[in-house]
Design a protein around this motif. Sequence first.
Motif, PDB file in Angstrom:
ATOM      1  N   SER A  19       0.817  -1.190  -0.040  1.00  0.00           N
ATOM      2  CA  SER A  19      -0.170   0.132   0.068  1.00  0.00           C
ATOM      3  C   SER A  19       0.977   1.310  -0.005  1.00  0.00           C
ATOM      4  O   SER A  19       2.017   1.181   0.134  1.00  0.00           O
ATOM      5  N   ASN A  20       0.437   2.516  -0.225  1.00  0.00           N
ATOM      6  CA  ASN A  20       0.977   3.709  -0.061  1.00  0.00           C
ATOM      7  C   ASN A  20       0.653   4.170   1.334  1.00  0.00           C
ATOM      8  O   ASN A  20      -0.184   3.563   2.168  1.00  0.00           O
ATOM      9  N   PRO A  21       1.366   4.976   1.810  1.00  0.00           N
ATOM     10  CA  PRO A  21       1.031   5.490   3.342  1.00  0.00           C
ATOM     11  C   PRO A  21      -0.211   6.208   3.785  1.00  0.00           C
ATOM     12  O   PRO A  21      -0.736   6.708   2.664  1.00  0.00           O
ATOM     13  N   ILE A  22      -0.517   6.109   4.842  1.00  0.00           N
ATOM     14  CA  ILE A  22      -1.346   6.928   5.267  1.00  0.00           C
ATOM     15  C   ILE A  22      -0.544   7.898   6.382  1.00  0.00           C
ATOM     16  O   ILE A  22       0.200   7.390   7.163  1.00  0.00           O
ATOM     17  N   TYR A  23      -0.931   9.394   6.173  1.00  0.00           N
ATOM     18  CA  TYR A  23      -0.080  10.193   6.838  1.00  0.00           C
ATOM     19  C   TYR A  23      -0.892  11.175   7.809  1.00  0.00           C
ATOM     20  O   TYR A  23      -1.781  11.260   7.870  1.00  0.00           O
TER      21      TYR A  23
END
Length: 362
Positions: free
Chosen positions: A351-355
């Motif tokens: 996944s891509n990050p949650i920021y």
Amino acid sequence: MPPVASLSEGVWLKGDLHVHSRHSKESSNNPESKIISFSLSVGMDYVCITDHDNHVNGDVANNTWADPEFRSDSLLLLLYGAEWTTTRGHGNVFSARPYDHQRLYDVRDQRDVVVGAIKKELGIHLSANHPSGKDHFGYSYDMVNSIEVWNSAIWSKNANAIMIWDDMLSSGRKLTGRGGSDAHHGSPETPDKATKNSYQAKANYVGTPTTWVFATSRTTQAVVDALTNGRVAVSANPFAPRVEFYADLNGDNKMDMMMGDNVRATGKPVKFRVQLSGKTVGDSTYTISVIKNGNPFGTLQTTGKQHIVEFTDTPETIGRTYYRVEVTGPSTPYPQVPGSMALSGNMVGLSNPIYFNFDPNF
């Protein structure tokens, strides 16, 4: 900031962001018609044919895009792009519409500030390709929107790219991680025309890996917008499970944000959810590795027909925090590219990050 799809109304689209046709000199038996027909046959929603611009002296518009084969019906979205091929590394351009690539090619040996200004004027999405190794990306990451963290079916060769990605994220850059097969060679039309390159096509071709975007609609602009926003997951092939990563900010068991999103931390615990969507391999076990700020945070496992896991953590109220996930497990068959399974190993997707607390303008 490009338009962002609501969690309830967005649409998942899958495709390949790094493919070479016969307009790249080292490519073999890979006309655009073959790329497009193959993409349709494996259910792709979009594809970007990214031929080397130095092979046509920057004139992509009158080569790749002007090719009569560069056309598709509404079932497959065709992005406009090219591989920006320079002595300081390679990058891919992604655009929803034709742009003047010659301008970017002409400043390839200029200072980063000059390149960045042209990129901004053109209104394009610029991505760093295979950032480590022979053609490592030698420009500032401040001028790119994404980074190729998974290049080709060979997952093991991407360790340095992942390390660079985490370094950039840790420095405060909200940089999308994406994939690309970097496929150059098509399979032979008949067995008697088999070559070494045709066997490469059986191990690495369109969709190895596959990049998923959560878009507002089924349009080329929506694909590019979602890529810029980081609403992106990468899977080993078009049939492998898609990794979805969400967060519930207020504890009401309703997801409020997903990968690519950025909010200000409140000091309260956040519940995160990882979900594998699509076809999984039987009742197999999948391992979810959670990375927090570039370091291992925890490992979870899921078995059965529905693959959903949750964990809770409290992001820092002062300073940045990001979370992303990688998933390993059984290889998903890709009959059209049978050799890819051995190369991707047990890597299923990421996944891509949650920021939290990232500068929205950086």
